[in-house]
Design an enzyme around this catalytic site. Structure first.
Site, PDB file in Angstrom:
ATOM      1  N   ARG B  15       1.225  -1.395   0.162  1.00  0.00           N
ATOM      2  CA  ARG B  15       0.573   0.249  -0.121  1.00  0.00           C
ATOM      3  C   ARG B  15       0.904   1.441   0.361  1.00  0.00           C
ATOM      4  O   ARG B  15       1.157   2.271  -1.076  1.00  0.00           O
ATOM      5  CB  ARG B  15      -0.866   0.148   1.164  1.00  0.00           C
ATOM      6  CG  ARG B  15      -2.067   0.939   1.205  1.00  0.00           C
ATOM      7  CD  ARG B  15      -1.836   2.686   1.367  1.00  0.00           C
ATOM      8  NE  ARG B  15      -1.255   2.369   2.915  1.00  0.00           N
ATOM      9  CZ  ARG B  15      -0.589   3.588   3.435  1.00  0.00           C
ATOM     10  NH1 ARG B  15      -0.501   4.486   2.653  1.00  0.00           N
ATOM     11  NH2 ARG B  15      -0.422   4.032   3.914  1.00  0.00           N
ATOM     12  N   ASP B  16       1.731   1.438   1.169  1.00  0.00           N
ATOM     13  CA  ASP B  16       2.132   2.916   1.419  1.00  0.00           C
ATOM     14  C   ASP B  16       3.729   2.900  -0.151  1.00  0.00           C
ATOM     15  O   ASP B  16       3.486   3.724  -0.588  1.00  0.00           O
ATOM     16  CB  ASP B  16       2.721   3.519   2.652  1.00  0.00           C
ATOM     17  CG  ASP B  16       3.155   4.232   3.239  1.00  0.00           C
ATOM     18  OD1 ASP B  16       3.271   5.347   1.905  1.00  0.00           O
ATOM     19  OD2 ASP B  16       3.736   4.998   3.872  1.00  0.00           O
ATOM     20  N   HIS B 216       4.942   4.178  12.564  1.00  0.00           N
ATOM     21  CA  HIS B 216       5.768   4.616  11.275  1.00  0.00           C
ATOM     22  C   HIS B 216       6.429   5.418  10.712  1.00  0.00           C
ATOM     23  O   HIS B 216       6.396   6.330  10.912  1.00  0.00           O
ATOM     24  CB  HIS B 216       4.107   4.518  10.412  1.00  0.00           C
ATOM     25  CG  HIS B 216       3.677   4.801   9.095  1.00  0.00           C
ATOM     26  ND1 HIS B 216       3.351   3.857   8.142  1.00  0.00           N
ATOM     27  CD2 HIS B 216       4.644   5.603   8.050  1.00  0.00           C
ATOM     28  CE1 HIS B 216       3.799   3.943   7.110  1.00  0.00           C
ATOM     29  NE2 HIS B 216       4.373   4.886   6.956  1.00  0.00           N
ATOM     30  N   HIS B 218       9.685   7.066   7.964  1.00  0.00           N
ATOM     31  CA  HIS B 218      10.176   7.024   6.661  1.00  0.00           C
ATOM     32  C   HIS B 218      11.601   7.399   6.877  1.00  0.00           C
ATOM     33  O   HIS B 218      11.680   8.795   7.767  1.00  0.00           O
ATOM     34  CB  HIS B 218       9.497   8.149   6.080  1.00  0.00           C
ATOM     35  CG  HIS B 218       7.941   7.765   5.096  1.00  0.00           C
ATOM     36  ND1 HIS B 218       7.990   7.741   3.525  1.00  0.00           N
ATOM     37  CD2 HIS B 218       6.993   7.960   5.869  1.00  0.00           C
ATOM     38  CE1 HIS B 218       6.006   7.218   3.321  1.00  0.00           C
ATOM     39  NE2 HIS B 218       6.056   6.444   4.579  1.00  0.00           N
ATOM     40  N   CYS B 249       8.693   9.883  -1.651  1.00  0.00           N
ATOM     41  CA  CYS B 249       7.328  10.368  -1.687  1.00  0.00           C
ATOM     42  C   CYS B 249       7.387  11.978  -3.696  1.00  0.00           C
ATOM     43  O   CYS B 249       8.225  11.699  -4.114  1.00  0.00           O
ATOM     44  CB  CYS B 249       7.884  12.520  -1.350  1.00  0.00           C
ATOM     45  SG  CYS B 249       6.960  12.966  -1.626  1.00  0.00           S
ATOM     46  N   ASN B 258       9.817   4.328   2.981  1.00  0.00           N
ATOM     47  CA  ASN B 258       9.380   3.660   4.210  1.00  0.00           C
ATOM     48  C   ASN B 258      11.285   3.227   4.174  1.00  0.00           C
ATOM     49  O   ASN B 258      11.764   3.013   4.299  1.00  0.00           O
ATOM     50  CB  ASN B 258       8.501   2.422   3.713  1.00  0.00           C
ATOM     51  CG  ASN B 258       6.990   3.261   3.878  1.00  0.00           C
ATOM     52  OD1 ASN B 258       6.372   3.728   4.822  1.00  0.00           O
ATOM     53  ND2 ASN B 258       6.362   3.189   2.566  1.00  0.00           N
TER      54      ASN B 258
END
Lengths: 317, 317
Positions: B15-16, B216, B218, B249, B258
């Protein structure tokens, strides 16, 4: 966030950062790098190693670099030496001072925690490297010069794997007998974890509480900044870093090198820890290094920049 | 090193990790990624987001991905939703079960800590995003489904800069009233430091001690692994990561995404923390991802490999 002890940064880019770099930096380039780091606030640097030029061609101009350094009473220039011959070269730079030029202020000796690595790196056993580094400290002291010892491969060896922390503590005790200015723990191949780092720094600190501790990390496996924080929290008062994260291993070409000075500064600033070094100025220097290399460095900050002040859309989470 | 609490890993790569990736992953590729992560020991994954396909084309096949997932009682599949429409799509996947297919097990809602980011990301104020996420949790609960809330931009906003920790604590308190399965703190743009992370996780834990905390990170500014360790030490019981470190990004193309699952696993294993996930298997999966992307990932482990067993010469220190 004002209750954190300050930390001293040692910029190792001119030595550990460059020694395996394929792009040859001229003496002038090295002096630009060093001068800009000093202008950014760095007050202690590894500027050269006095080793055989055939083994480390990038360091062949060590004496010329030293003679060209800014003359600064408030800056400590460290020269890395692996044996008596190197120590004598480092000591000999003091002859520069008569001509109004700079000299090495401190010898950095190296003891290696595993026999195989000690043999490959400097043709010694681990015990011999302890004895030689202690001899270097005693020689420097007898000559009125400061000296420190770095315990290399303190967290792991590329040939022997894990290193027993008790062995490193024992090395530190033996080296402490020659009263070095400091002892450094180096994760030479970038295998450490914050827990192991915190535990070992604390153990060495307990074993030699009168000797300041320094720590040196490579970000090879992504843990470098975490390890630096763990070392600081466990009592290390000095941290090494290399502008741009220079210092990859020649036998693992894609691996990143030393932790980047600008990445370390970002983490420290955002944690309320003062170092006296300007993040922006070191970031500018990292970009200068990238221009000289003709490629991006492994530094995160040189790619992403500092704390954003407002630009761009991003998806959440 | 046996006294450390285990940690749960949530694999967010599907997902991310993928949502901003230019190389389009087919439904089959995503299912391969998910299945291999499960085979590696992952037991909780973000498998899709139920958002408008025009906004996030990489997630356009969310329903197909869910229908193709392995049917596993021991695995939790999370679907990210930003509003009621998305929540209903996530809930609707439960119709798959009549046909013997997999469904979403848990809704992940998002509340954003800054107004500007909340507006850009989901057309809401920060307070509205809190209310909407609480509504999603209540809807899920009413339908008998698990739900959690992620507090995005909890450490900083790309538009407004620093975020007041007191604001995040207040958001957590308000969201706790709807009794989510957990609250996650997300450093969406990778600005956190281990000190700020440790402090905020501890503050939220104190404010809502009955709710499990997840974090979470990055690695945009090199602090991701340090922050993960700080969060764990401060009481987070679940950590997000993305295989290969996918998830850059789109508006900062060179920034890493991430934290990489394999980098996180290395740090945890070397710190004596168990996760139940195989580092070697996730490293293999990272290399599969690199093949699919046709380029290296930002992961450190995928370049350097794990703890060396003996190869190559390296200069000391």
């Amino acid at each position: 966030m004002t209750d954190m002890a300050p930390v001293e940064i040692v910029e190792v880019g001119p030595r550990d950062g460059l020694q395996n770099e394929k792009v040859l930096f001229s003496t002038g380039d090295k002096l630009t790098m060093i001068t800009r780091a000093i202008d950014a606030g760095v007050r202690r640097l590894e500027v050269a190693s006095f080793v055989h030029p055939k083994r480390v061609p990038q360091m062949a101009d060590a004496e010329d670099v030293v003679a060209g350094l800014p003359v600064r009473d408030d800056v400590t220039y460290i020269g890395l030496v692996l044996n008596k011959r190197g120590a004598l070269r480092g000591l000999a730079t003091r002859e520069n001072t008569a001509a109004g030029k700079a000299a090495i202020d401190e010898l950095g000796a190296v003891a290696i925690a595993s026999d195989t690595f000690a043999d490959r790196n400097q043709g010694q056993t681990s015990d011999e490297s302890v004895a030689v580094s202690a001899d270097i400290v005693r020689l420097a002291r007898a000559e009125g010069m400061s000296a420190q010892v770095t315990l290399s491969a303190a967290f792991g060896c590329p040939f022997e794997g894990r290193v027993d922390p008790a062995r490193v503590v024992d090395m530190a005790k033996r080296i402490a007998e020659c009263d070095p200015r400091e002892i450094a723990l180096a994760d030479t191949i970038g295998v450490g974890s914050p827990r192991r780092v915190g535990d070992l720094v604390a153990a060495v600190r307990d074993a030699v509480p009168h000797i300041p501790l320094r720590a040196h990390f490579h970000n090879t496996r992504g843990t470098g900044i975490a390890n630096a924080w763990a070392a600081y929290r466990a009592g290390a008062v000095t941290l090494d870093a290399s502008v741009g994260g220079l210092g990859g291993c020649p036998f693992a070409p894609k691996a990143t090198g030393n932790i980047a000075t600008e990445d370390l500064l970002y983490m420290l600033e955002e944690s309320g820890v003062e170092s006296g070094v300007s993040l922006d100025a070191m970031l500018d220097l990292a970009h200068w290094v990238e221009d000289r290399l003709g490629r991006p460095t492994p530094s995160a900050l040189s790619q992403a920049g500092g704390f954003p002040t407002g630009a761009g859309d991003q998806s959440a989470a």
